[in-house]
Design a protein around this motif. Structure first.
Motif, PDB file in Angstrom:
ATOM      1  N   THR A   1      -6.237   3.609   5.630  1.00  0.00           N
ATOM      2  CA  THR A   1      -5.715   2.382   5.009  1.00  0.00           C
ATOM      3  C   THR A   1      -5.173   1.449   6.084  1.00  0.00           C
ATOM      4  O   THR A   1      -5.420   0.247   6.072  1.00  0.00           O
ATOM      5  CB  THR A   1      -4.534   2.720   4.062  1.00  0.00           C
ATOM      6  OG1 THR A   1      -4.815   3.932   3.399  1.00  0.00           O
ATOM      7  CG2 THR A   1      -4.316   1.613   3.075  1.00  0.00           C
TER       8      THR A   1
ATOM      9  N   GLY B   1       4.320   3.061  -3.841  1.00  0.00           N
ATOM     10  CA  GLY B   1       3.489   3.243  -5.033  1.00  0.00           C
ATOM     11  C   GLY B   1       4.056   4.328  -5.923  1.00  0.00           C
ATOM     12  O   GLY B   1       5.262   4.612  -5.891  1.00  0.00           O
ATOM     13  N   LEU B   2       3.183   4.953  -6.687  1.00  0.00           N
ATOM     14  CA  LEU B   2       3.626   6.014  -7.595  1.00  0.00           C
ATOM     15  C   LEU B   2       4.279   7.150  -6.815  1.00  0.00           C
ATOM     16  O   LEU B   2       5.150   7.840  -7.331  1.00  0.00           O
ATOM     17  CB  LEU B   2       2.426   6.544  -8.383  1.00  0.00           C
ATOM     18  CG  LEU B   2       1.767   5.495  -9.289  1.00  0.00           C
ATOM     19  CD1 LEU B   2       0.400   5.976  -9.765  1.00  0.00           C
ATOM     20  CD2 LEU B   2       2.662   5.171 -10.467  1.00  0.00           C
ATOM     21  N   GLY B   3       3.854   7.331  -5.573  1.00  0.00           N
ATOM     22  CA  GLY B   3       4.453   8.353  -4.723  1.00  0.00           C
ATOM     23  C   GLY B   3       5.951   8.150  -4.548  1.00  0.00           C
ATOM     24  O   GLY B   3       6.715   9.115  -4.540  1.00  0.00           O
ATOM     25  N   ASN B   4       6.365   6.911  -4.417  1.00  0.00           N
ATOM     26  CA  ASN B   4       7.794   6.632  -4.239  1.00  0.00           C
ATOM     27  C   ASN B   4       8.557   6.706  -5.547  1.00  0.00           C
ATOM     28  O   ASN B   4       9.687   7.140  -5.597  1.00  0.00           O
ATOM     29  CB  ASN B   4       8.022   5.209  -3.709  1.00  0.00           C
ATOM     30  CG  ASN B   4       7.252   4.935  -2.459  1.00  0.00           C
ATOM     31  OD1 ASN B   4       6.035   5.077  -2.435  1.00  0.00           O
ATOM     32  ND2 ASN B   4       7.946   4.567  -1.413  1.00  0.00           N
TER      33      ASN B   4
ATOM     34  N   PHE C   1       1.410  11.054   1.863  1.00  0.00           N
ATOM     35  CA  PHE C   1       0.938  10.337   0.680  1.00  0.00           C
ATOM     36  C   PHE C   1       1.688   9.020   0.539  1.00  0.00           C
ATOM     37  O   PHE C   1       1.094   7.969   0.314  1.00  0.00           O
ATOM     38  CB  PHE C   1       1.139  11.190  -0.572  1.00  0.00           C
ATOM     39  CG  PHE C   1       0.501  10.604  -1.799  1.00  0.00           C
ATOM     40  CD1 PHE C   1      -0.856  10.754  -2.023  1.00  0.00           C
ATOM     41  CD2 PHE C   1       1.259   9.892  -2.720  1.00  0.00           C
ATOM     42  CE1 PHE C   1      -1.459  10.198  -3.151  1.00  0.00           C
ATOM     43  CE2 PHE C   1       0.663   9.332  -3.855  1.00  0.00           C
ATOM     44  CZ  PHE C   1      -0.692   9.490  -4.068  1.00  0.00           C
ATOM     45  N   SER C   2       2.990   9.090   0.709  1.00  0.00           N
ATOM     46  CA  SER C   2       3.808   7.907   0.457  1.00  0.00           C
ATOM     47  C   SER C   2       3.538   6.790   1.463  1.00  0.00           C
ATOM     48  O   SER C   2       3.576   5.615   1.107  1.00  0.00           O
ATOM     49  CB  SER C   2       5.287   8.288   0.468  1.00  0.00           C
ATOM     50  OG  SER C   2       6.059   7.204   0.037  1.00  0.00           O
TER      51      SER C   2
ATOM     52  N   TYR D   1      -5.673   7.900  -9.373  1.00  0.00           N
ATOM     53  CA  TYR D   1      -4.548   6.958  -9.286  1.00  0.00           C
ATOM     54  C   TYR D   1      -4.680   5.897 -10.374  1.00  0.00           C
ATOM     55  O   TYR D   1      -3.708   5.489 -11.001  1.00  0.00           O
ATOM     56  CB  TYR D   1      -4.586   6.295  -7.911  1.00  0.00           C
ATOM     57  CG  TYR D   1      -3.249   5.811  -7.377  1.00  0.00           C
ATOM     58  CD1 TYR D   1      -2.402   6.689  -6.718  1.00  0.00           C
ATOM     59  CD2 TYR D   1      -2.861   4.488  -7.508  1.00  0.00           C
ATOM     60  CE1 TYR D   1      -1.194   6.256  -6.201  1.00  0.00           C
ATOM     61  CE2 TYR D   1      -1.653   4.048  -6.995  1.00  0.00           C
ATOM     62  CZ  TYR D   1      -0.825   4.941  -6.339  1.00  0.00           C
ATOM     63  OH  TYR D   1       0.379   4.516  -5.840  1.00  0.00           O
TER      64      TYR D   1
ATOM     65  N   LEU E   1      -6.505   1.127  -1.453  1.00  0.00           N
ATOM     66  CA  LEU E   1      -7.458   2.232  -1.564  1.00  0.00           C
ATOM     67  C   LEU E   1      -8.876   1.700  -1.736  1.00  0.00           C
ATOM     68  O   LEU E   1      -9.826   2.216  -1.147  1.00  0.00           O
ATOM     69  CB  LEU E   1      -7.082   3.138  -2.745  1.00  0.00           C
ATOM     70  CG  LEU E   1      -5.843   4.009  -2.551  1.00  0.00           C
ATOM     71  CD1 LEU E   1      -5.292   4.492  -3.881  1.00  0.00           C
ATOM     72  CD2 LEU E   1      -6.171   5.201  -1.651  1.00  0.00           C
TER      73      LEU E   1
ATOM     74  N   SER F   1       0.832  -1.193   0.000  1.00  0.00           N
ATOM     75  CA  SER F   1       0.000   0.000   0.000  1.00  0.00           C
ATOM     76  C   SER F   1       0.871   1.249   0.000  1.00  0.00           C
ATOM     77  O   SER F   1       0.643   2.191  -0.761  1.00  0.00           O
ATOM     78  CB  SER F   1      -0.901   0.001   1.236  1.00  0.00           C
ATOM     79  OG  SER F   1      -1.507   1.259   1.388  1.00  0.00           O
ATOM     80  N   ALA F   2       1.879   1.237   0.850  1.00  0.00           N
ATOM     81  CA  ALA F   2       2.724   2.427   0.987  1.00  0.00           C
ATOM     82  C   ALA F   2       3.550   2.685  -0.273  1.00  0.00           C
ATOM     83  O   ALA F   2       3.595   3.803  -0.784  1.00  0.00           O
ATOM     84  CB  ALA F   2       3.634   2.268   2.201  1.00  0.00           C
TER      85      ALA F   2
ATOM     86  N   SER G   1       0.731   6.184   2.897  1.00  0.00           N
ATOM     87  CA  SER G   1      -0.712   5.872   2.895  1.00  0.00           C
ATOM     88  C   SER G   1      -1.378   6.268   4.204  1.00  0.00           C
ATOM     89  O   SER G   1      -2.246   5.562   4.716  1.00  0.00           O
ATOM     90  CB  SER G   1      -0.966   4.367   2.675  1.00  0.00           C
ATOM     91  OG  SER G   1      -0.351   3.892   1.534  1.00  0.00           O
TER      92      SER G   1
HETATM   93  N1  PHE Z   1       1.142   5.392  -0.752  1.00  0.00           N
HETATM   94  C1  PHE Z   1       0.726   5.314  -2.115  1.00  0.00           C
HETATM   95  C2  PHE Z   1       1.850   5.786  -3.027  1.00  0.00           C
HETATM   96  O1  PHE Z   1       2.894   6.198  -2.595  1.00  0.00           O
HETATM   97  C3  PHE Z   1      -0.536   6.081  -2.375  1.00  0.00           C
HETATM   98  C4  PHE Z   1      -1.615   5.899  -1.357  1.00  0.00           C
HETATM   99  C5  PHE Z   1      -2.059   6.971  -0.601  1.00  0.00           C
HETATM  100  C6  PHE Z   1      -2.166   4.637  -1.140  1.00  0.00           C
HETATM  101  C7  PHE Z   1      -3.031   6.812   0.380  1.00  0.00           C
HETATM  102  C8  PHE Z   1      -3.119   4.451  -0.153  1.00  0.00           C
HETATM  103  C9  PHE Z   1      -3.547   5.548   0.606  1.00  0.00           C
HETATM  104  O2  PHE Z   1       1.708   5.779  -4.218  1.00  0.00           O
END
Ligand code: PHE
Length: 454
Positions: A229, A25-28, A221-222, A103, A319, A22-23, A224
Motif C-alpha cells: 500500500t 480502519g476497522l483494525g483501529n 494490519f493496522s 473487508y 487496497l 489507509s492505515a 497497512s
Molecule cells: N489498515 C487497515 C485497517 O486498520 C486495513 C488495511 C490493511 C488496509 C492492509 C490496507 C492494507 O483497517
C-alpha cells in the motif's frame, strides 16, 4: 487534475490524509480496543506502542522509499530494482485483493447500520441476535457489500489526487472530529473511569509471548504494512518530500486513532455493564445496546457508524489502488478498466465470504482447519500469514538486493535529518524485522506452540 499520467499527490497534507486514511480502519476501531481489553489493557497498549516505534516506522520508510525510488506499482517497483524479485510485489497485490474481498463485506455491515440509525436505531431488544441474524441472511448483506464496493470504486475511479486524495482530505478530519466527540461523551458517562482504567492501566499478569505476537500482527494490519500500500502511495510522491518524517507522522496518526477508539468504546462499555471482549460483535451488537440506553443515542450511533464508514472506505480505496496501479503500469490498462475489473472480482470473492457466515457456512471447509468459514480463512491467511511474509520479504530485499546505499540515497532526497534515523532504520531492518516476522510466522503456523510445548 493529475500532474502526470500515473497521477501524483496534490499536496503533502493530501498525501498524509490518504496514507493515514489507509492505515486507520476497522483494525483501529474495533480490533484494537478489543485486543487491548482482552490482553492486559495498558500492558497491551504499551507493547503495541513499542512495536509501532520499532517496526512501524522502519517498515513504512522501507515501503515509501521503494515506491518513490521506482515511481512504480508494487510489482513493477520490485521488478525494476531487480527483475528476479517481481514476485514479492505479486504476493502483495494478491494479498490486498483478498483483504478487500472480506473487508468490503464488513464495510457493507457498516453502511447497513448507518441506514439503521437514520431510520431510528436498532429496535430489536436483542441487539446481538439482530446482528447475527443480519449477517447470516443470504441476500441482504450482499446488497450492502455491493454498495460499499461501489463507493470504493467510485472514489478510485476519480484517480490519485481527484479521487483518493480528495475523499481522504474530507473524510479523515471529520473522522477525527467525530471520534473526539464520542470519546468525550463516553468519558463523561457515570462509571466511565472503570473502563478507562481497564484500557490504560497495565496488567502485566496477562502478558506473554502470545500477546507480543498478537500486538505485532495488529501493528501490521493496522498500519497497512506488508502488501505494498505504501509502495503504491509512495510512488505518487515527488522528490522533495521528507520520507522519514512521513514515516513517523502516519503511524503516529494511526496510533492516535487507535487510542481514541479505545477511549471512545471502553468507558461506555463499562458504564453500561457490557462485555468488553465480544470480538466482531462488540461494534455491531454491544455498541447498539449502549446507544439505545444513552440520551441522544441515535445521533451518537449515526455519528459513530459514519465515522467507521469513513475509516473503512479510505482503507478500502488503498487496497483497490494496489492492483489498479499494477494493471495501469504493467498491463497498460486504463484506470476505468482496471477499477471495474478488480472491484468486480473483489465483489465476487466477497459474495463467498458473506455467504460463508450463513448458508454457505460448510461450503469452504476444505480450505480450513478447525471448521473456520471462508470469511475467517481469508482474514487469517492475509493478516496472519501473507502480510508478515510480505514484511519479511521486503526487509530481506532491502538488505540483500537493493542494498542500504541505494536505499539511503533515495531517503536522503528531501530529508534533512537522516543520519540518526538512518542508523536506527538499518539496525531495526536488519535485526528486528526478520526476527519479529519469523516469530509471527512461527507462532501463527503453530510451530512455536509445539516447540515450547503448549
Ligand atoms: N489498515 C487497515 C485497517 O486498520 C486495513 C488495511 C490493511 C488496509 C492492509 C490496507 C492494507 O483497517
Amino acid at each position: 487534475m493529475e500532474n502526470n499520467s500515473r497521477g501524483a499527490w496534490g499536496s503533502r497534507f493530501g498525501f498524509i490524509m490518504a496514507s493515514a486514511g489507509s492505515a486507520i480502519g476497522l483494525g483501529n476501531l474495533w480490533k484494537f480496543p478489543y485486543l487491548a481489553g482482552a490482553n492486559g489493557g495498558g500492558a497491551f497498549v504499551l507493547v503495541y506502542l513499542g512495536i509501532v516505534i520499532l517496526l512501524g516506522f522502519t517498515m513504512m520508510l522501507g515501503e515509501l522509499s521503494i515506491g518513490r525510488a521506482t515511481k512504480l506499482n508494487q510489482y513493477g517497483a520490485y521488478k525494476k530494482i531487480n527483475p528476479k524479485f517481481g514476485f514479492i510485489g505479486g504476493i502483495g497485490i494478491l494479498t490486498g485483493f483478498l483483504i478487500l474481498s472480506f473487508y468490503s463485506v464488513v464495510g457493507g455491515w457498516v453502511i447497513k447500520y448507518i441506514f439503521q440509525y437514520i431510520m431510528g436505531g436498532v429496535q430489536q431488544a436483542d441487539k446481538m441476535g439482530y446482528f447475527v441474524s443480519f449477517i447470516t441472511n443470504p441476500y441482504e448483506p450482499l446488497i450492502w457489500h455491493g454498495l460499499f464496493m461501489a463507493a470504493t470504486l467510485f472514489i478510485v475511479l476519480g484517480g490519485v489526487s481527484g479521487g483518493i486524495e480528495k475523499a481522504s482530505k474530507i473524510m479523515m478530519p471529520l473522522l477525527f472530529l467525530f471520534l473526539i466527540i464520542i470519546a468525550i461523551r463516553s468519558l463523561t458517562l457515570p462509571g466511565a473511569m472503570e473502563g478507562l482504567k481497564y484500557f490504560l492501566i497495565p496488567n502485566w499478569s496477562k502478558f506473554n509471548l502470545d500477546v507480543l505476537v498478537k500486538a505485532m500482527g495488529q501493528v501490521f494490519f493496522s498500519l497497512s504494512l506488508g502488501m505494498g500500500t505504501l509502495v503504491t502511495y509512495g510512488s505518487y510522491l515527488e522528490g522533495h518530500e521528507d520520507l522519514p518524517s512521513n514515516a513517523l507522522t502516519i503511524p503516529a496518526l494511526d496510533t492516535l486513532a487507535a487510542l481514541l477508539a479505545g477511549i471512545a468504546i471502553m468507558p461506555a462499555v463499562f458504564a453500561f455493564n457490557q462485555e468488553p471482549g465480544a470480538g466482531p460483535g462488540l461494534m455491531f451488537g454491544t455498541l447498539p445496546n449502549i446507544f439505545a440506553s444513552m440520551p441522544l443515542g441515535n445521533l451518537f450511533g449515526l455519528m459513530f457508524f459514519v465515522l467507521v464508514f469513513f475509516a473503512a472506505v479510505t482503507s478500502a480505496i488503498s487496497l483497490l489502488e494496489v492492483p489498479v496501479s499494477w494493471a495501469m503500469d504493467s498491463l497498460k490498462w486504463s484506470r476505468t478498466k482496471a477499477v471495474w475489473i478488480f472491484a468486480g472480482l473483489c465483489f465476487v470473492i466477497g459474495i463467498g465470504a458473506s455467504l460463508s457466515n450463513g448458508p454457505w457456512e460448510q461450503k469452504f471447509y476444505f480450505f480450513s482447519k478447525d471448521g473456520q468459514n471462508f470469511f475467517d480463512v481469508l482474514d487469517y491467511l492475509t493478516s496472519n500469514i501473507l502480510l508478515p511474509l510480505g514484511g519479511v520479504f521486503m526487509s530481506l530485499f532491502i538488505t540483500f538486493v537493493w542494498g542500504y546505499d541505494n536505499a539511503f540515497k533515495e531517503i536522503k532526497i528531501g530529508s534533512k535529518n537522516n543520519f540518526a534515523i538512518g542508523g536506527f532504520w538499518k539496525m531495526s531492518m536488519m535485526v528486528g524485522v526478520p526476527l519479529m516476522m519469523a516469530l509471527v510466522f512461527l507462532q501463527q503456523t503453530g510451530v512455536l506452540a509445539k516447540l515450547i510445548g503448549q
